[in-house]
Write a protein that holds these residues in place. Structure first.
Motif, PDB file in Angstrom:
ATOM      1  N   SER A   1       0.791  -1.056  -0.024  1.00 35.25           N
ATOM      2  CA  SER A   1       0.020  -0.002  -0.032  1.00 35.25           C
ATOM      3  C   SER A   1       0.827   1.298  -0.023  1.00 35.25           C
ATOM      4  N   ARG A   2       0.514   2.279  -0.806  1.00 38.38           N
ATOM      5  CA  ARG A   2       0.884   3.636  -0.344  1.00 38.38           C
ATOM      6  C   ARG A   2       1.004   3.943   0.702  1.00 38.38           C
ATOM      7  N   TYR A   3      -0.063   3.744   1.875  1.00 39.19           N
ATOM      8  CA  TYR A   3      -0.279   4.296   2.952  1.00 39.19           C
ATOM      9  C   TYR A   3      -0.453   3.152   4.079  1.00 39.19           C
TER      10      TYR A   3
ATOM     11  N   GLY B   1       4.726  -1.132   2.672  1.00 34.21           N
ATOM     12  CA  GLY B   1       4.841  -0.051   1.780  1.00 34.21           C
ATOM     13  C   GLY B   1       5.173  -0.692   0.425  1.00 34.21           C
ATOM     14  N   LEU B   2       5.020  -0.135  -0.782  1.00 34.81           N
ATOM     15  CA  LEU B   2       5.201  -0.592  -2.069  1.00 34.81           C
ATOM     16  C   LEU B   2       6.482  -1.167  -2.258  1.00 34.81           C
ATOM     17  N   ARG B   3       7.604  -0.458  -1.841  1.00 33.69           N
ATOM     18  CA  ARG B   3       8.970  -0.905  -2.206  1.00 33.69           C
ATOM     19  C   ARG B   3       9.366  -2.144  -1.376  1.00 33.69           C
TER      20      ARG B   3
ATOM     21  N   THR C   1      -4.218  -3.051  -8.172  1.00 33.17           N
ATOM     22  CA  THR C   1      -4.794  -1.659  -8.022  1.00 33.17           C
ATOM     23  C   THR C   1      -5.701  -1.253  -9.029  1.00 33.17           C
TER      24      THR C   1
ATOM     25  N   LEU D   1       1.410   4.057 -10.170  1.00 39.21           N
ATOM     26  CA  LEU D   1       2.025   3.344  -9.009  1.00 39.21           C
ATOM     27  C   LEU D   1       3.186   2.731  -9.360  1.00 39.21           C
TER      28      LEU D   1
ATOM     29  N   SER E   1       6.294   4.779  -9.630  1.00 45.81           N
ATOM     30  CA  SER E   1       6.793   5.428  -8.154  1.00 45.81           C
ATOM     31  C   SER E   1       7.789   4.286  -7.339  1.00 45.81           C
ATOM     32  N   VAL E   2       7.644   3.014  -7.779  1.00 47.87           N
ATOM     33  CA  VAL E   2       8.379   1.894  -7.168  1.00 47.87           C
ATOM     34  C   VAL E   2       9.717   2.029  -8.206  1.00 47.87           C
TER      35      VAL E   2
END
Length: 207
Positions: free
Chosen positions: A30-32, A45-47, A60, A68, A71-72
């Motif tokens: 999740s991003r959050y 977290g995503l990473r 997603t 998204l 962003s990784v």
């Protein structure tokens, strides 16, 4: 296997529970993550989720999936099989966000060193993880350019109850368009049945 599922919605949670039940080690991304506690499933977290995974699953919303994943970063995704189950739909479910393409193609184009397999986007979350609950056998489709990644996806589908003879490889990643564009017919069928718990079966003439 260590599976990383990007997303924490109904589909992601259903898949996580289904694969957990047969022994896979699943982490939701999740991003959050601090806001997604209380799901009864591990969330990171995503990473961190990508770093954990031998196989990734994109669950997603299709309208934000590529952003998204960017962003990784492509380097983190390189070489990791990615099973894409997303579909990009408008808020009222009447229009596709990729009307002349598909999310699967967009992900593969953006991350050429990540083997992408499109599957499971033609059924709802309850059927994804329990195809045997339907009145008879039905078909799940696979699209992708990487044969080994498709074999891996096929084994994970079998772990959810999709027997090998229910899995139909329909070709390269461009065939993901057919899977995703089925979403519009899916919504019509759901309206006619009054239920999302259904699937289709491909029936051929006898050999």
């Amino acid at each position: 296997m260590r599976l990383g599922i990007l997303g924490t919605g109904n589909v992601a949670r259903a898949l996580a529970r289904g694969w957990n039940a047969v022994g896979h080690e699943v982490l939701l991304g999740s991003r959050y993550p601090s806001e997604r506690t209380g799901l009864g499933l591990p969330v990171a977290g995503l990473r961190e989720t990508v770093a954990h995974a031998e196989v990734l699953v994109n669950a997603t919303p299709g309208t934000v999936s590529v952003e998204l994943l960017r962003s990784v970063g492509a380097a983190a995704l390189e070489g990791v099989p990615l099973i894409d189950v997303g579909v990009g739909l408008s808020d009222d479910y009447t229009e596709l966000s990729h009307p002349n393409s598909s999310l699967g193609e967009q992900i593969q184009r953006a991350f050429p060193l990540t083997p992408v397999v499109k599957t499971l986007c033609t059924v709802d979350s309850t059927v994804m993880t329990d195809p045997g609950s339907l009145a008879g056998p039905s078909t799940v489709f696979l699209s992708g350019d990487h044969e080994e990644a498709k074999r891996t996806a096929g084994r994970l589908l079998a772990d959810l109850g999709w027997a090998p003879d229910s899995q139909l490889d329909i070709g390269g990643i461009t065939t993901a368009r057919g899977q995703e564009h089925f979403a519009l017919l899916f919504m019509g069928i759901a309206g006619g049945l009054g239920s999302h718990a259904f699937n289709v079966r491909v029936v051929a003439r006898p050999a």
